[in-house]
Design a protein around this motif. Structure first.
Motif, PDB file in Angstrom:
ATOM      1  N   ILE A 256      72.339  11.754 104.889  1.00 34.13           N
ATOM      2  CA  ILE A 256      73.179  10.724 104.010  1.00 34.13           C
ATOM      3  C   ILE A 256      73.665  10.005 105.365  1.00 34.13           C
ATOM      4  O   ILE A 256      74.500  10.467 106.330  1.00 34.13           O
ATOM      5  N   LEU A 257      73.763   8.684 105.077  1.00 34.45           N
ATOM      6  CA  LEU A 257      74.004   7.809 106.375  1.00 34.45           C
ATOM      7  C   LEU A 257      75.352   6.793 105.961  1.00 34.45           C
ATOM      8  O   LEU A 257      75.099   6.276 104.563  1.00 34.45           O
ATOM      9  N   ASP A 258      76.158   6.530 106.772  1.00 35.26           N
ATOM     10  CA  ASP A 258      77.194   5.420 106.484  1.00 35.26           C
ATOM     11  C   ASP A 258      76.965   4.350 107.470  1.00 35.26           C
ATOM     12  O   ASP A 258      77.340   4.402 108.714  1.00 35.26           O
ATOM     13  N   GLY A 259      76.307   3.152 106.980  1.00 34.45           N
ATOM     14  CA  GLY A 259      75.661   2.291 108.209  1.00 34.45           C
ATOM     15  C   GLY A 259      74.731   3.201 108.917  1.00 34.45           C
ATOM     16  O   GLY A 259      73.791   3.621 108.467  1.00 34.45           O
ATOM     17  N   LYS A 260      75.000   3.140 110.317  1.00 38.37           N
ATOM     18  CA  LYS A 260      74.017   3.615 111.263  1.00 38.37           C
ATOM     19  C   LYS A 260      74.578   5.392 111.236  1.00 38.37           C
ATOM     20  O   LYS A 260      73.837   5.984 112.236  1.00 38.37           O
ATOM     21  N   ASN A 261      75.689   5.667 110.956  1.00 36.96           N
ATOM     22  CA  ASN A 261      76.321   6.893 111.224  1.00 36.96           C
ATOM     23  C   ASN A 261      75.907   8.027 110.000  1.00 36.96           C
ATOM     24  O   ASN A 261      76.146   7.870 109.008  1.00 36.96           O
ATOM     25  N   GLU A 262      75.360   9.152 110.553  1.00 34.16           N
ATOM     26  CA  GLU A 262      75.240  10.146 109.689  1.00 34.16           C
ATOM     27  C   GLU A 262      76.444  10.792 109.198  1.00 34.16           C
ATOM     28  O   GLU A 262      77.094  11.340 110.049  1.00 34.16           O
ATOM     29  N   LEU A 342      69.359  10.401  93.705  1.00 32.38           N
ATOM     30  CA  LEU A 342      70.204  10.631  94.871  1.00 32.38           C
ATOM     31  C   LEU A 342      70.393   9.184  95.506  1.00 32.38           C
ATOM     32  O   LEU A 342      71.703   9.052  95.813  1.00 32.38           O
ATOM     33  N   ARG A 343      69.386   8.097  95.548  1.00 37.67           N
ATOM     34  CA  ARG A 343      69.780   6.883  95.963  1.00 37.67           C
ATOM     35  C   ARG A 343      70.836   6.290  95.068  1.00 37.67           C
ATOM     36  O   ARG A 343      71.952   5.388  95.371  1.00 37.67           O
ATOM     37  N   ARG A 344      70.736   6.479  93.750  1.00 40.88           N
ATOM     38  CA  ARG A 344      71.860   6.073  92.800  1.00 40.88           C
ATOM     39  C   ARG A 344      73.256   6.676  92.979  1.00 40.88           C
ATOM     40  O   ARG A 344      74.076   5.842  92.980  1.00 40.88           O
ATOM     41  N   TYR A 349      79.342   5.192  97.206  1.00 44.28           N
ATOM     42  CA  TYR A 349      80.055   4.953  98.519  1.00 44.28           C
ATOM     43  C   TYR A 349      79.544   4.010  99.120  1.00 44.28           C
ATOM     44  O   TYR A 349      79.908   4.018 100.344  1.00 44.28           O
ATOM     45  N   GLU A 350      78.639   3.281  98.884  1.00 44.35           N
ATOM     46  CA  GLU A 350      77.928   2.326  99.672  1.00 44.35           C
ATOM     47  C   GLU A 350      77.235   3.317 100.890  1.00 44.35           C
ATOM     48  O   GLU A 350      77.055   2.602 102.037  1.00 44.35           O
ATOM     49  N   PHE A 351      76.681   4.468 100.734  1.00 44.87           N
ATOM     50  CA  PHE A 351      76.021   5.184 101.453  1.00 44.87           C
ATOM     51  C   PHE A 351      74.503   4.959 101.538  1.00 44.87           C
ATOM     52  O   PHE A 351      74.250   4.366 100.412  1.00 44.87           O
ATOM     53  N   SER A 352      73.812   5.282 102.399  1.00 42.27           N
ATOM     54  CA  SER A 352      72.170   5.268 102.113  1.00 42.27           C
ATOM     55  C   SER A 352      71.787   6.438 102.271  1.00 42.27           C
ATOM     56  O   SER A 352      72.490   7.549 102.801  1.00 42.27           O
TER      57      SER A 352
END
Length: 359
Positions: A256-262, A342-344, A349-352
């Motif tokens: 799970i990533l928040d931008g480039k941060n894991e 999981l993508r949904r 949280y605007e995570f990827s």
């Protein structure tokens, strides 16, 4: 068939429909269905004819799209507007077109709902059978059926193999569902005779679990283009030991990533455990339930994924896992479905999310 291309079509079509939920037929064709035809490899006007004349009910009608190869229609697509619900009259209309024009494949859609049909001649009787019905959101789960309508599949006659395979799987599923108890008893008797009578009760219970999982695996193959499936999983989530051992355990990684941060990562030897651990983390660490309430959480049309009980409207979850405090997660999903869900969820949280290793 390229699943990412199917997902992109779905996302774009959903956004288009959300922005114009009352589109009439003409606008639905232009804004949604032309891209759908492109996805299947059909182009206007080179191999797709608009308003093709057909005979039905003793009159001449116009089918919206005739898909043409070597000057002959091989499939019809009958379109309605987003503002029009598909009815039994529309189904009868397409059925008559297919029968009267000797065309084997048909699609009926209003951009939101998609129905797939096949004309067959069995013992001199002409029948039009339903291959499947789905909504736009679930189109990525119907890649197998969808692939049979691609131009290259029809051109190479691969479409027939694809649909015959689906038919065989559906028949196998029906047999397993109807004869589960007798098959499990036969397996228990065999183990009792060949191994030991003492293991018979345990064997019968595990055999039923295995058959349930086989049914789920067949459904996954029908829906998700024959992707590989996991070994049978017992109701408690463990892998039942049916007498085989393997030296090579595949691993499944979810990041799970928040931008480039894991933010976090999850590793397991089967997809269900990795999927479950990730959802439980979102519930406990990011208050997922508050983002989904009221429960049950039903991202599609009818199938609940997260709920406070294992029974929803009288129907039991097929493979529930306990997550958080008092919640249940449906894990009877194909690999593609797990990734999509999981993508949904992380979008809350605007995570990827990234899927690595065995995915």
């Amino acid at each position: 068939m390229n699943e990412e291309a199917v997902r992109q079509y779905t996302n774009h079509a959903q956004a288009t429909i959300e922005s114009s939920p009352q589109m009439d037929e003409a606008n639905t064709k232009a804004a949604v269905l032309r891209e759908f035809l492109d996805l299947l490899g059909w182009e206007i006007p080179s191999n797709t004819q608009l308003e093709y004349s057909v005979k039905a009910f003793g009159k001449t009608y116009k089918v919206d799209y005739a898909l043409i190869l070597d000057g002959t229609p091989v499939a019809f697509l009958e379109a309605k507007g987003v503002d029009t619900a598909i009815t039994e009259k529309h189904r009868e209309q397409l059925e008559a077109y297919l029968k009267n024009e000797d065309v084997n494949l048909g699609i009926l859609t209003n951009g939101k709902d998609y129905e797939f049909y096949r004309r067959e001649v069995i013992d001199t009787k002409v029948r039009v059978n339903t291959l499947g019905k789905t909504d736009l959101e679930s189109i990525p789960d119907r890649v197998t059926t969808l692939s049979a309508f691609r131009k290259d599949a029809i051109q190479s006659n691969e479409w027939e193999k694809i649909l015959n395979r689906i038919k065989e799987l559906q028949e196998a599923r029906t047999t397993l569902e109807q004869e589960k108890d007798s098959l499990a008893t036969e397996m228990a008797d065999l183990f009792s005779e060949r191994v030991s009578e003492k293991i018979s009760p345990k064997t019968e219970s595990q055999a039923k679990e295995m058959i349930d999982r086989l049914i789920a695996d067949i459904e996954s193959e029908i829906d998700s283009d024959g992707e590989s499936v996991e070994r049978p999983i017992a109701q408690d989530g463990s892998q039942p030991d049916l007498g085989e051992e393997t030296d090579n355990e595949e691993s499944y990684m979810i990041r799970i990533l928040d931008g480039k941060n894991e933010v976090s990562d999850f590793h397991a030897t089967n997809q269900v455990d990795a999927f479950t651990e990730t959802v439980e983390y979102l519930i406990r660490s990011h208050d997922l339930i508050s983002h989904l309430e009221p429960l049950p959480y039903v991202p599609g049309r009818t199938r609940p994924i997260i709920h406070t009980a294992t029974v929803v409207d009288g129907k039991e979850m097929k493979q529930p896992r306990s997550v958080g405090d008092g919640y249940y997660l449906e894990t009877n999903l194909s690999s593609t479905q797990k990734q999509r869900e999981l993508r949904r969820l992380v979008q809350q949280y605007e995570f990827s999310v990234l899927f690595e290793d065995g995915w």
